[in-house]
Design a protein around this motif. Structure first.
Motif, PDB file in Angstrom:
ATOM      1  N   ILE A   1       0.870  -1.176   0.000  1.00  0.00           N
ATOM      2  CA  ILE A   1       0.000   0.000   0.000  1.00  0.00           C
ATOM      3  C   ILE A   1       0.905   1.224   0.000  1.00  0.00           C
ATOM      4  N   GLU A   2       0.819   2.038  -1.048  1.00  0.00           N
ATOM      5  CA  GLU A   2       1.729   3.178  -1.158  1.00  0.00           C
ATOM      6  C   GLU A   2       1.194   4.411  -0.426  1.00  0.00           C
ATOM      7  N   ASP A   3      -0.100   4.716  -0.621  1.00  0.00           N
ATOM      8  CA  ASP A   3      -0.699   5.901   0.001  1.00  0.00           C
ATOM      9  C   ASP A   3      -1.138   5.553   1.420  1.00  0.00           C
ATOM     10  N   GLU A   4      -0.197   5.655   2.360  1.00  0.00           N
ATOM     11  CA  GLU A   4      -0.483   5.219   3.717  1.00  0.00           C
ATOM     12  C   GLU A   4      -1.425   6.177   4.444  1.00  0.00           C
ATOM     13  N   GLU A   5      -1.417   7.448   4.061  1.00  0.00           N
ATOM     14  CA  GLU A   5      -2.367   8.397   4.662  1.00  0.00           C
ATOM     15  C   GLU A   5      -3.794   8.094   4.201  1.00  0.00           C
ATOM     16  N   GLY A   6      -3.943   7.751   2.927  1.00  0.00           N
ATOM     17  CA  GLY A   6      -5.250   7.359   2.415  1.00  0.00           C
ATOM     18  C   GLY A   6      -5.752   6.099   3.096  1.00  0.00           C
ATOM     19  N   PHE A   7      -4.849   5.150   3.296  1.00  0.00           N
ATOM     20  CA  PHE A   7      -5.204   3.916   4.005  1.00  0.00           C
ATOM     21  C   PHE A   7      -5.704   4.234   5.413  1.00  0.00           C
ATOM     22  N   ALA A   8      -4.981   5.090   6.141  1.00  0.00           N
ATOM     23  CA  ALA A   8      -5.372   5.452   7.509  1.00  0.00           C
ATOM     24  C   ALA A   8      -6.738   6.128   7.525  1.00  0.00           C
ATOM     25  N   ARG A   9      -6.986   7.014   6.571  1.00  0.00           N
ATOM     26  CA  ARG A   9      -8.294   7.690   6.504  1.00  0.00           C
ATOM     27  C   ARG A   9      -9.425   6.682   6.288  1.00  0.00           C
ATOM     28  N   ASN A  10      -9.195   5.734   5.386  1.00  0.00           N
ATOM     29  CA  ASN A  10     -10.223   4.727   5.100  1.00  0.00           C
ATOM     30  C   ASN A  10     -10.505   3.863   6.327  1.00  0.00           C
ATOM     31  N   VAL A  11      -9.460   3.438   7.009  1.00  0.00           N
ATOM     32  CA  VAL A  11      -9.637   2.587   8.194  1.00  0.00           C
ATOM     33  C   VAL A  11     -10.365   3.355   9.289  1.00  0.00           C
ATOM     34  N   GLU A  12      -9.974   4.607   9.503  1.00  0.00           N
ATOM     35  CA  GLU A  12     -10.609   5.390  10.569  1.00  0.00           C
ATOM     36  C   GLU A  12     -12.067   5.702  10.254  1.00  0.00           C
ATOM     37  N   ALA A  13     -12.421   5.817   8.971  1.00  0.00           N
ATOM     38  CA  ALA A  13     -13.833   5.986   8.596  1.00  0.00           C
ATOM     39  C   ALA A  13     -14.632   4.747   8.983  1.00  0.00           C
ATOM     40  N   CYS A  14     -14.023   3.583   8.774  1.00  0.00           N
ATOM     41  CA  CYS A  14     -14.676   2.329   9.169  1.00  0.00           C
ATOM     42  C   CYS A  14     -14.744   2.217  10.691  1.00  0.00           C
ATOM     43  N   PHE A  15     -13.662   2.579  11.371  1.00  0.00           N
ATOM     44  CA  PHE A  15     -13.662   2.557  12.842  1.00  0.00           C
ATOM     45  C   PHE A  15     -14.802   3.428  13.387  1.00  0.00           C
ATOM     46  N   ASP A  16     -14.994   4.587  12.779  1.00  0.00           N
ATOM     47  CA  ASP A  16     -16.034   5.507  13.236  1.00  0.00           C
ATOM     48  C   ASP A  16     -17.410   4.846  13.157  1.00  0.00           C
ATOM     49  N   LYS A  17     -17.668   4.153  12.056  1.00  0.00           N
ATOM     50  CA  LYS A  17     -18.960   3.456  11.906  1.00  0.00           C
ATOM     51  C   LYS A  17     -19.079   2.325  12.927  1.00  0.00           C
ATOM     52  N   CYS A  18     -17.969   1.601  13.129  1.00  0.00           N
ATOM     53  CA  CYS A  18     -17.996   0.453  14.037  1.00  0.00           C
ATOM     54  C   CYS A  18     -18.185   0.884  15.499  1.00  0.00           C
ATOM     55  N   GLU A  19     -17.719   2.080  15.841  1.00  0.00           N
ATOM     56  CA  GLU A  19     -17.918   2.589  17.202  1.00  0.00           C
ATOM     57  C   GLU A  19     -19.375   2.993  17.440  1.00  0.00           C
ATOM     58  N   LYS A  20     -20.064   3.406  16.371  1.00  0.00           N
ATOM     59  CA  LYS A  20     -21.433   3.921  16.502  1.00  0.00           C
ATOM     60  C   LYS A  20     -22.492   2.860  16.244  1.00  0.00           C
TER      61      LYS A  20
ATOM     62  N   CYS B   1     -17.104  -4.190   8.935  1.00  0.00           N
ATOM     63  CA  CYS B   1     -16.667  -3.427   7.761  1.00  0.00           C
ATOM     64  C   CYS B   1     -15.470  -4.088   7.084  1.00  0.00           C
ATOM     65  N   THR B   2     -15.371  -3.868   5.794  1.00  0.00           N
ATOM     66  CA  THR B   2     -14.223  -4.346   5.033  1.00  0.00           C
ATOM     67  C   THR B   2     -13.841  -3.289   4.000  1.00  0.00           C
ATOM     68  N   LEU B   3     -12.611  -3.313   3.560  1.00  0.00           N
ATOM     69  CA  LEU B   3     -12.157  -2.437   2.483  1.00  0.00           C
ATOM     70  C   LEU B   3     -12.169  -3.223   1.184  1.00  0.00           C
ATOM     71  N   GLY B   4     -12.804  -2.660   0.161  1.00  0.00           N
ATOM     72  CA  GLY B   4     -12.829  -3.288  -1.155  1.00  0.00           C
ATOM     73  C   GLY B   4     -11.965  -2.507  -2.123  1.00  0.00           C
ATOM     74  N   ILE B   5     -11.336  -3.203  -3.039  1.00  0.00           N
ATOM     75  CA  ILE B   5     -10.437  -2.565  -4.002  1.00  0.00           C
ATOM     76  C   ILE B   5     -11.136  -2.459  -5.354  1.00  0.00           C
TER      77      ILE B   5
ATOM     78  N   ASN C   1     -27.072   2.258  -2.856  1.00  0.00           N
ATOM     79  CA  ASN C   1     -26.521   2.914  -1.672  1.00  0.00           C
ATOM     80  C   ASN C   1     -25.602   4.061  -2.090  1.00  0.00           C
ATOM     81  N   LYS C   2     -25.927   5.268  -1.665  1.00  0.00           N
ATOM     82  CA  LYS C   2     -25.128   6.438  -2.034  1.00  0.00           C
ATOM     83  C   LYS C   2     -24.131   6.826  -0.946  1.00  0.00           C
ATOM     84  N   GLU C   3     -24.141   6.128   0.172  1.00  0.00           N
ATOM     85  CA  GLU C   3     -23.204   6.410   1.256  1.00  0.00           C
ATOM     86  C   GLU C   3     -21.794   5.948   0.859  1.00  0.00           C
ATOM     87  N   ASP C   4     -20.787   6.468   1.568  1.00  0.00           N
ATOM     88  CA  ASP C   4     -19.415   6.021   1.304  1.00  0.00           C
ATOM     89  C   ASP C   4     -19.259   4.541   1.652  1.00  0.00           C
ATOM     90  N   LEU C   5     -19.771   4.165   2.825  1.00  0.00           N
ATOM     91  CA  LEU C   5     -19.764   2.767   3.238  1.00  0.00           C
ATOM     92  C   LEU C   5     -21.027   2.099   2.726  1.00  0.00           C
TER      93      LEU C   5
END
Length: 359
Positions: A119-138, A143-147, A165-169
């Motif tokens: 994974i080259e864009d490590e900041e993008g990876f962190a943003r994606n994971v934290e978006a999933c974490f946010d949903k999982c906390e609420k 959640c899974t990441l799809g390519i 579904n028009k949501e990000d997740l």
């Protein structure tokens, strides 16, 4: 850094398609496959450590690799290395790690990730994971990441999501097995299919509850040891009980049964680094589109080759196109890239003819 963030780094595989560099004694995750100065497990740990506290990262691996983990990740304590005494696929080890984390922090959210992906864009990876974490906390969500697929790949499983579904997740309709070429082309044409990268996020409560619901006998087996987890008595319990666990993947055990699965289309470039060809795709190319790791090369009429040798070894290649050329101690592999999926079978033949010390 959020103290409720945890990571489980999967590092028990052998990576047999990367033979002869990857062997059962020294698998690919412990090698610097890209020639960057870091092994794959070191790169993955650093990537996760940008948003997960060091002490909250667990390494799931086979007991034979314990010393390799501690040597390559000196910041990790022994209690963070979760040892599997038997190979039982991904569901049992994820349940085991989740129960350990839940006992320590019932509010934890966790990522389960392979140790050997690029994974080259490590900041993008962190943003994606934290978006999933946010949903999982609420929410009670898995959640899974799809390519986003770039071609009709038949080597990956696919995730079909809800087109409306028009949501990000996006709500997952179903997981699909590795398709044939025509089916893969159809998946891409439909536009709502993603490659399954095997990267998952959930709260410990949600995943443990899912095991209770869909794998009750598996849950009961590991729940017997809850009082012992994170104590000196844990390993004895695991050594005795882990081999009794059903050999089943997390996909079959939980994800294909749950109705609470969401996928986030990843915003970063990804490569599973599953074969020499996939490594070739990600490396910078020299003259003639040859990818070279460690070697000093003299090339004549040689194009599209993947060349790897010990550091600074001189490699002369003439007249080869689209080959894998790997020199490692007692083994030299010269093999067509087009047949790279057959390296697993080559490994079996080498073991039969020359002995397991080479595999």
């Amino acid at each position: 850094m959020n103290k409720n963030y945890y990571a489980v780094l999967m590092a028990g595989g052998v990576g047999s398609r990367f033979w002869p560099v990857s062997t059962s004694e020294f698998p690919k995750q412990f090698h610097d496959m890209l020639g960057t100065g870091d092994t794959l497990i070191q790169k993955t740990f650093k990537r996760l450590n940008k948003f997960v506290p060091t002490e909250n990262i667990l390494i799931l691996t086979n007991e034979r690799y314990n010393d390799l983990v501690l040597e390559q990740l000196p910041m990790v304590k022994q209690e963070q290395v979760v040892l599997e005494p038997a190979m039982r696929n991904t569901a049992p080890c994820i349940l085991y790690a989740s129960l350990k984390i839940q006992k320590k922090n019932p509010d934890a959210v966790m990522i389960v990730a392979p140790s050997d992906h690029w994974i080259e864009d490590e900041e993008g990876f962190a943003r994606n994971v934290e978006a999933c974490f946010d949903k999982c906390e609420k929410e009670d969500a898995l959640c899974t990441l799809g390519i986003k697929p770039t071609f009709p790949n038949t080597g990956f499983g696919y995730i079909e999501f809800d087109k409306e579904n028009k949501e990000d997740l996006k709500k997952v309709n179903q997981f699909r097995e590795k398709p044939n070429y025509e089916t893969a082309k159809d998946f891409l044409a439909q536009g709502n299919f993603l490659w399954n990268a095997g990267i998952f996020m959930w709260s410990v409560k949600t995943i443990v509850d899912a095991f209770k619901a869909y794998q009750p006998s598996q849950y009961e087996l590991f729940a017997k040891g809850i009082a012992l987890y994170n104590t000196d008595s844990e390993q004895e319990f695991i050594n005795e009980n882990y081999p009794q666990a059903e050999n089943i993947s997390i996909d079959y055990a939980i994800l294909e049964q749950s109705k609470k699965i969401y996928v986030l289309p990843a915003t970063f470039d990804w490569n599973d680094l599953g074969t020499w060809g996939s490594l070739y795709d990600k490396l910078d190319k020299e003259e003639g589109d040859n990818a070279v790791v460690n070697s000093r090369v003299l090339l004549e009429d040689a194009t599209g080759n993947m060349i790897r040798s010990p550091k600074d070894k001189i490699v002369v290649v003439d007249g080869l196109k689209d080959y894998i050329i790997v020199d490692k101690e007692d083994v030299l592999l010269i093999y067509p890239k087009s047949k790279e999926q057959d390296i697993k079978q080559v490994l079996v033949k080498v073991k039969e003819k020359f002995g397991k010390q080479y595999t």
